[in-house]
Design a protein around this motif. Sequence first.
Motif, mmCIF file in Angstrom:
data_model
loop_
_atom_site.group_PDB
_atom_site.id
_atom_site.type_symbol
_atom_site.label_atom_id
_atom_site.label_comp_id
_atom_site.label_asym_id
_atom_site.label_seq_id
_atom_site.Cartn_x
_atom_site.Cartn_y
_atom_site.Cartn_z
ATOM 1 N N THR A 388 0.839 -1.190 0.000
ATOM 2 C CA THR A 388 0.000 0.000 0.000
ATOM 3 C C THR A 388 0.881 1.250 0.000
ATOM 4 O O THR A 388 2.088 1.185 0.217
ATOM 5 C CB THR A 388 -0.924 0.019 1.218
ATOM 6 N N ALA A 389 0.244 2.390 -0.219
ATOM 7 C CA ALA A 389 0.984 3.659 -0.209
ATOM 8 C C ALA A 389 1.538 3.981 1.167
ATOM 9 O O ALA A 389 2.515 4.714 1.299
ATOM 10 C CB ALA A 389 0.071 4.792 -0.690
ATOM 11 N N GLU A 390 0.915 3.438 2.222
ATOM 12 C CA GLU A 390 1.382 3.680 3.588
ATOM 13 C C GLU A 390 2.512 2.757 3.999
ATOM 14 O O GLU A 390 2.981 2.821 5.137
ATOM 15 C CB GLU A 390 0.222 3.543 4.583
ATOM 16 N N GLY A 391 2.941 1.849 3.113
ATOM 17 C CA GLY A 391 4.029 0.945 3.448
ATOM 18 C C GLY A 391 3.565 -0.316 4.153
ATOM 19 O O GLY A 391 4.353 -0.952 4.840
ATOM 20 N N HIS A 392 2.290 -0.716 4.010
ATOM 21 C CA HIS A 392 1.780 -1.946 4.599
ATOM 22 C C HIS A 392 1.675 -3.030 3.524
ATOM 23 O O HIS A 392 1.747 -2.749 2.327
ATOM 24 C CB HIS A 392 0.417 -1.713 5.236
ATOM 25 N N ALA A 393 1.504 -4.262 3.970
ATOM 26 C CA ALA A 393 1.278 -5.387 3.068
ATOM 27 C C ALA A 393 -0.215 -5.698 3.042
ATOM 28 O O ALA A 393 -0.869 -5.734 4.087
ATOM 29 C CB ALA A 393 2.071 -6.607 3.517
ATOM 30 N N GLN A 394 -0.742 -5.929 1.845
ATOM 31 C CA GLN A 394 -2.179 -6.111 1.672
ATOM 32 C C GLN A 394 -2.449 -7.445 0.984
ATOM 33 O O GLN A 394 -1.906 -7.740 -0.080
ATOM 34 C CB GLN A 394 -2.752 -4.958 0.848
ATOM 35 N N LEU A 395 -3.278 -8.257 1.629
ATOM 36 C CA LEU A 395 -3.699 -9.555 1.091
ATOM 37 C C LEU A 395 -5.152 -9.460 0.657
ATOM 38 O O LEU A 395 -6.009 -9.067 1.453
ATOM 39 C CB LEU A 395 -3.519 -10.652 2.141
ATOM 40 N N THR A 396 -5.439 -9.791 -0.602
ATOM 41 C CA THR A 396 -6.793 -9.685 -1.144
ATOM 42 C C THR A 396 -7.206 -11.018 -1.743
ATOM 43 O O THR A 396 -6.449 -11.630 -2.505
ATOM 44 C CB THR A 396 -6.866 -8.585 -2.217
ATOM 45 N N VAL A 397 -8.411 -11.480 -1.378
ATOM 46 C CA VAL A 397 -9.032 -12.657 -1.981
ATOM 47 C C VAL A 397 -10.316 -12.183 -2.642
ATOM 48 O O VAL A 397 -11.246 -11.735 -1.962
ATOM 49 C CB VAL A 397 -9.319 -13.745 -0.930
ATOM 50 N N ALA A 398 -10.351 -12.246 -3.969
ATOM 51 C CA ALA A 398 -11.502 -11.748 -4.729
ATOM 52 C C ALA A 398 -11.993 -12.842 -5.663
ATOM 53 O O ALA A 398 -11.209 -13.637 -6.180
ATOM 54 C CB ALA A 398 -11.117 -10.501 -5.523
ATOM 55 N N ASP A 399 -13.313 -12.906 -5.857
ATOM 56 C CA ASP A 399 -13.889 -13.893 -6.760
ATOM 57 C C ASP A 399 -14.834 -13.197 -7.721
ATOM 58 O O ASP A 399 -15.193 -12.029 -7.546
ATOM 59 C CB ASP A 399 -14.605 -14.994 -5.976
ATOM 60 N N ASP A 400 -15.250 -13.940 -8.739
ATOM 61 C CA ASP A 400 -16.165 -13.419 -9.757
ATOM 62 C C ASP A 400 -17.589 -13.889 -9.520
ATOM 63 O O ASP A 400 -18.410 -13.901 -10.448
ATOM 64 C CB ASP A 400 -15.694 -13.860 -11.153
ATOM 65 N N GLY A 401 -17.908 -14.284 -8.288
ATOM 66 C CA GLY A 401 -19.232 -14.789 -7.989
ATOM 67 C C GLY A 401 -20.277 -13.700 -7.857
ATOM 68 O O GLY A 401 -20.005 -12.506 -8.032
ATOM 69 N N PRO A 402 -21.501 -14.075 -7.481
ATOM 70 C CA PRO A 402 -22.608 -13.099 -7.399
ATOM 71 C C PRO A 402 -22.512 -12.178 -6.200
ATOM 72 O O PRO A 402 -23.255 -11.197 -6.118
ATOM 73 C CB PRO A 402 -23.841 -14.000 -7.301
ATOM 74 N N GLY A 403 -21.644 -12.469 -5.236
ATOM 75 C CA GLY A 403 -21.529 -11.607 -4.059
ATOM 76 C C GLY A 403 -22.393 -12.102 -2.922
ATOM 77 O O GLY A 403 -22.995 -13.192 -2.964
ATOM 78 N N PHE A 404 -22.505 -11.302 -1.864
ATOM 79 C CA PHE A 404 -23.257 -11.672 -0.675
ATOM 80 C C PHE A 404 -24.751 -11.502 -0.910
ATOM 81 O O PHE A 404 -25.182 -10.663 -1.708
ATOM 82 C CB PHE A 404 -22.829 -10.815 0.521
#
Length: 485
Positions: A388-404
């Motif tokens: 990130t711009a703040e110097g942190h590490a970012q973990l993202t899990v994203a899918d192409d499903g319909p959502g919640f």
Amino acid sequence: MRRRLLLLTAATTALVLTALLVPLTLLTRGHAADRATAEATARAQWVAHAIGPALASAAERPTAEQTVAGVNGDGLPRTSLVLGDGSVVGPGGGRGAGAKAGPDGGVSDAIRLARTGRAFTYEPSTGGRQVLVPVHGAADGTAVVQVTLTERQLYAGTLTSWLVLAGIGVGLVLLGLLLADRLGARLVGATRGLARTADRLAAGDLTARAVPDGPPELRLVAGELNRLAGRIDELLRAERENARENAADLAHRLRTPVAALRLDAESLRDAREARRIAGDVAALERSVVDVIRRARLPLRGAARADLAAVARERGAFWRPLAEDQGRVLSVDAVGLGRPPHHTPHRGAEAAPVPVPPDELSAALDALIGNVLDHTPHGTAFRITVEATAEGHAQLTVADDGPGFPDGYPEAAARGTSGGGSTGLGIDIARRTAEDAGGSFAIAGGPTRVTLTFPLAETPPGTPAPTPLRKTPLAEKPSAPPEPTG
């Protein structure tokens, strides 16, 4: 603090210099006037001595006039000779400030006083200064040599002296500000170092120690802060040892009841029921072992995991199941740029975060499991690790499903689920990020879950963290192994 120290130094230096320079300026002005007066007096005495013999005879008067004319010139004090009959020889024709000659030959009171034989200096009302020296032996009475100084001639050189004094004062003020700035920078730097050490201790890094720097008071504070950190570390280690002892005692006490339950399960006549109870006993035994193992782990502040390596390892772990379900799994965690203020750690790919490897793996497994369990087969999903711009590490899990589903909360609470599950998986991921000082964000349609972790400071010479290794799946991991006899 730095600005206030500069302002205080500037004000104090200015006051001291004012108290010193104001008398010096007055002294230089008086010294210039005294020097000019002394020179004018010497000039008047020399003229009086030179023309004294010439005035003894009326025939020698042209010689006296030539002598007076010779001592006058541009930029020199005006020198005049007032004769006994009131006539004036020299510049001004007797119409100067000191001698006034009219038709009756009248002169001023200063000339009359000088004719009594007294040489003196006085300041006329028109400004400047005059020097009067009597000349005895003149044929027509006592003559007077008059030297007139203007204001400019009287205080010549004063402005230059004042400018020099002003330059010295400005230089001293700038020197004082420079020294104060260096002192302020040292004080502020030492104070900020203490603050950074306190922040690291508050974040759980019990290895943080302050460097004693600055004045003795700040060095004393740094020493006490280090002693406090050491004491906290000792107390936590003692508590951890106590927990380990309690865990060992718990394991010893549970060993016999668990063994008895296993024997009871094996003695059941119904084989299916025996397998089911044996599976429950095995799950209980694994839970107890996991609790004991966690109790023996080091403190969280000393535990680290490579976020990029864990993401790659867990992606490889779940890839066979994703392929069985017709999903496309992509992992983008090949490199994570480190900010300049962080210590490089075994190459640019390392992304150490202050989380134990097993907890980080469990959080990522929970997020991947939600995708596999609550999206249709064939839905692609991605695992991304980035800075990130703040110097942190970012973990993202994203899918192409319909959502919640509609009405599902944006930030899941513990035990809340919109898909018929327990709802604990997302809460595990959230607590893992927040306990490490990071943040948790979730968005639906399509689903995107983001965990943000602060990068862990790596002491020099510390080996890279190794992610928790597990055997890759050959089939869906949710199916528990069959218990053996």
